[in-house]
Design a protein around this motif. Structure first.
Motif, short mmCIF file in Angstrom:
data_model
loop_
_atom_site.label_atom_id
_atom_site.label_comp_id
_atom_site.label_asym_id
_atom_site.label_seq_id
_atom_site.Cartn_x
_atom_site.Cartn_y
_atom_site.Cartn_z
N GLU A 17 12.96 -12.87 -7.24
CA GLU A 17 13.60 -11.55 -7.11
C GLU A 17 12.57 -10.44 -7.19
O GLU A 17 12.59 -9.48 -6.40
CB GLU A 17 14.66 -11.38 -8.21
N ILE A 18 11.65 -10.54 -8.14
CA ILE A 18 10.64 -9.50 -8.31
C ILE A 18 9.67 -9.50 -7.13
O ILE A 18 9.29 -8.43 -6.62
CB ILE A 18 9.90 -9.69 -9.65
N LEU A 19 9.27 -10.68 -6.69
CA LEU A 19 8.37 -10.76 -5.53
C LEU A 19 9.01 -10.10 -4.30
O LEU A 19 8.40 -9.25 -3.64
CB LEU A 19 8.04 -12.22 -5.22
N ASN A 20 10.22 -10.49 -4.00
CA ASN A 20 10.85 -10.06 -2.75
C ASN A 20 11.37 -8.63 -2.80
O ASN A 20 11.35 -7.93 -1.77
CB ASN A 20 12.00 -11.01 -2.40
N ASN A 21 11.81 -8.19 -3.97
CA ASN A 21 12.46 -6.88 -4.06
C ASN A 21 11.55 -5.77 -4.57
O ASN A 21 11.84 -4.59 -4.36
CB ASN A 21 13.70 -6.96 -4.95
N LYS A 22 10.47 -6.13 -5.24
CA LYS A 22 9.58 -5.11 -5.81
C LYS A 22 8.16 -5.22 -5.28
O LYS A 22 7.62 -4.26 -4.71
CB LYS A 22 9.58 -5.21 -7.35
N ILE A 23 7.54 -6.37 -5.47
CA ILE A 23 6.11 -6.49 -5.20
C ILE A 23 5.80 -6.35 -3.72
O ILE A 23 4.98 -5.51 -3.31
CB ILE A 23 5.56 -7.81 -5.77
N LEU A 24 6.44 -7.16 -2.89
CA LEU A 24 6.12 -7.13 -1.46
C LEU A 24 6.45 -5.78 -0.81
O LEU A 24 5.60 -5.22 -0.09
CB LEU A 24 6.85 -8.27 -0.74
N PRO A 25 7.63 -5.20 -1.04
CA PRO A 25 7.89 -3.89 -0.43
C PRO A 25 6.93 -2.80 -0.91
O PRO A 25 6.52 -1.94 -0.12
CB PRO A 25 9.33 -3.58 -0.86
N THR A 26 6.57 -2.84 -2.18
CA THR A 26 5.66 -1.81 -2.69
C THR A 26 4.28 -1.94 -2.05
O THR A 26 3.67 -0.95 -1.62
CB THR A 26 5.54 -1.90 -4.22
N TYR A 27 3.77 -3.17 -1.97
CA TYR A 27 2.44 -3.39 -1.39
C TYR A 27 2.38 -2.91 0.06
O TYR A 27 1.40 -2.27 0.47
CB TYR A 27 2.09 -4.87 -1.48
N TYR A 28 3.42 -3.20 0.84
CA TYR A 28 3.35 -2.93 2.27
C TYR A 28 3.90 -1.57 2.68
O TYR A 28 3.50 -1.03 3.72
CB TYR A 28 4.08 -4.03 3.05
N THR A 29 4.79 -0.98 1.89
CA THR A 29 5.42 0.27 2.33
C THR A 29 5.12 1.46 1.42
O THR A 29 5.44 2.59 1.78
CB THR A 29 6.95 0.10 2.44
N GLN A 30 4.56 1.21 0.24
CA GLN A 30 4.25 2.30 -0.69
C GLN A 30 2.82 2.11 -1.21
O GLN A 30 2.60 1.84 -2.39
CB GLN A 30 5.25 2.32 -1.84
N GLN A 31 1.87 2.26 -0.32
CA GLN A 31 0.49 1.92 -0.67
C GLN A 31 -0.07 2.80 -1.77
O GLN A 31 -0.84 2.33 -2.62
CB GLN A 31 -0.39 2.00 0.59
#
Length: 550
Positions: free
Chosen positions: A503-517
């Protein structure tokens, strides 16, 4: 060096003038000196580095392992191969000191080598070996393999470290005010000191003990009669040993005796200190157990260019440096596996000692979610595993080989061999996420995430060891919410932890890395600053003088 009256090798800071002898089975000081296996050695190496930086009056006592721990190679099918390669070190100084210790009631010759502080920037370190021509073959093998699996050899190694180290300190007239056991392996020095001082009270004044094991079952126990046969008690009669240690049955609990002989002990994180007190307070006669959280040496581990770019708020320079560090490590990936990794892709690294409770294969246990993660085209990932199983821990070796076989199916999954200081630093520099998922509360501290943060990686961890003192979720890292670890079966705990990780990987980590640099970089920078301020081993080394050696 005056071998008859050793007073140190550099000017001592008056604040740290008390003489301390630091006993450890392993020290990770430099890639070229292969006398370590993992976390205990990494900690000891950083401790000696900080002692040097602070100019503390400390000497290290260790063993010169002829074959080290082992060299991690590959079989023809890429699976793990354990290699034992004879090591030699021209930079170690021959002290000319030789003496005998009793092992199995027979004389065994010991030779002492010296690592000069200026060689690698550490406190002075004496290393003992029995692999000399004066000894027979069996005696020579005592210092061959770090953590030998044979119980009698292992006890002989502890005698070499403890009694051998104690005799060496007597011979060079260092006269420590404090004998510090980094884990209980060197406990035989306590029996050497009992013979020397003929006083338990005097022994207690001198001895402190750092425990690293959060489960009682994980603390070593040996048959007390075997210990006596091996000369573990330095000639003391068994009845006297029982009286002094309080051991009434035949199970000699090494950590329990260390806690009874020391005047103070410490756990290696705030959580571990509490766990240790809960675990040991049912026994009579133990010393106070405090907490001193482990740390790692900033000067050795941190990438200074990343810190400079962060401190100057130079985002372009920071991003460029991080990509370069990833690219450089990915050359190792390509060399070992034939896979080309992309510095622009989020890279997850799981890298440390392989042990069951650390759950190296955890991400792969939900095959559907793992497949979705690995094949995610919107938010792609790369995963690297590395680490050394104990060479006789066949379950962990099988897990390592399982991951190698699994990695063959994916161009973006790699398993690396040769996990030592050099590769450890490279993987921390290459990682965007440093994944740490031990089963709570099995991890006493864990320090790999500290050095990962010093190299621009974001910690993602279960809430164990040092993590509760560090991670502010979503601010400087990501933490897995705790399951009900005390009242639910292990299978249910694992299921809950794994659900939260995905849940944390898919909902927090990945979106933050790619869309909120910018936000991602801010999380990295917060972690870098917090780890430098709170988990630099200079803080730890200072605390030992203040709280343990005083």
């Amino acid at each position: 060096m005056d071998v008859n009256h050793f007073t140190g090798s550099y000017p001592i800071n008056e604040k740290y003038s008390k003489r301390v002898a630091y006993f450890s089975m392993e020290f990770a000081i430099d890639q070229s000196l292969k006398i370590y296996s993992g976390g205990l050695g990494f900690l000891a190496g950083s401790h000696l580095r900080s002692a040097y930086e602070l100019k503390q009056n400390m000497v290290g006592i260790g063993i010169l392992w002829k074959y080290g721990y082992y060299d991690q190679g590959r079989n023809e099918d890429q699976t793990l191969r354990v290699d034992y390669i004879n090591k030699s070190y021209s930079f170690l100084e021959d002290t000319g000191i030789k003496f005998t210790i009793k092992v199995h009631d027979s004389d065994v010759w010991v030779k002492a080598y010296f690592l000069n502080p200026e060689t690698f920037g550490t406190a002075p370190l004496f290393l003992l070996t029995t692999d000399i021509e004066e000894n027979d073959f069996v005696s020579r093998t005592i210092s061959h393999h770090l953590y030998d699996s044979n119980e009698t050899t292992k006890l002989a190694q502890y005698i070499l470290l403890g009694i051998g180290g104690g005799k060496l300190l007597d011979m060079i007239n260092f006269d420590p005010a404090i004998y510090h056991l980094n884990e209980a392996h060197g406990l035989p020095v306590a029996f050497h000191l009992l013979k020397k001082f003929r006083s338990v009270e005097k022994l207690k004044e001198k001895l402190v003990f750092t425990t690293h094991t959060p489960e009682e079952a994980g603390n070593e126990k040996h048959d007390i009669n075997l210990c006596q046969t091996m000369s573990y008690f330095d000639g003391l009669a068994l009845d006297e040993v029982r009286r002094l240690t309080g051991i009434k049955d035949n199970s000699f609990n090494v950590s329990l005796v260390a806690l009874r002989f020391a005047h103070r002990a410490n756990g290696v994180s705030q959580l571990h200190g509490k766990v240790a007190n809960d675990m040991w307070n049912k026994y009579e006669g133990i010393c106070p157990i405090i907490s001193i959280t482990n740390a790692q040496d900033y000067l050795y581990w941190a990438d200074k260019q990343l810190y400079r770019a962060k401190d100057e708020n130079n985002t372009a320079a920071f991003d460029d440096r991080k990509k370069y560090l990833k690219y450089r490590t990915f050359e190792i990936v390509a060399d070992q596996t034939g896979k080309i990794f992309d510095p622009n892709v989020l890279t997850i690294v799981w890298s440390r000692r392989f042990a069951g409770y650390k759950r190296a294969d955890f991400l792969t246990r939900d095959k559907q979610k793992f497949e979705a993660l690995i094949t995610n085209s919107q938010f792609p990932v790369q995963i690297i595993w590395a680490g050394k199983p104990y060479p006789k821990d066949f379950d962990s070796i099988n897990m390592f080989n399982y991951l190698i076989n699994l990695s063959r199916q994916y161009p973006n999954v790699a398993v690396l061999t040769g996990y030592e200081l050099h590769l450890s630093k490279r993987l921390k520099q290459a990682s965007d996420i440093w994944l740490n998922n031990p089963r709570v509360p099995r991890e006493a501290s864990g320090t790999s995430g500290m050095t990962a943060a010093m190299n621009g990686s974001v910690n993602f961890s279960t809430d164990d060891g040092w993590i509760p003192e560090f991670i502010k979720d979503g601010v400087n890292g990501f933490v897995v919410p705790q399951a009900d670890y005390h009242n639910t079966p292990i299978e249910a705990q694992d299921e809950t932890d794994l659900k939260h990780i995905y849940e944390i990987l898919n909902n927090k980590i990945l979106p933050t890395y790619y869309t909120q640099q910018d936000q991602w970089r801010h999380i990295i920078w917060n972690g870098m600053e917090d780890v430098k301020n709170g988990f630099n081993s200079n803080r730890m080394a200072d605390e030992y003088y203040e709280k343990m050696y005083s």
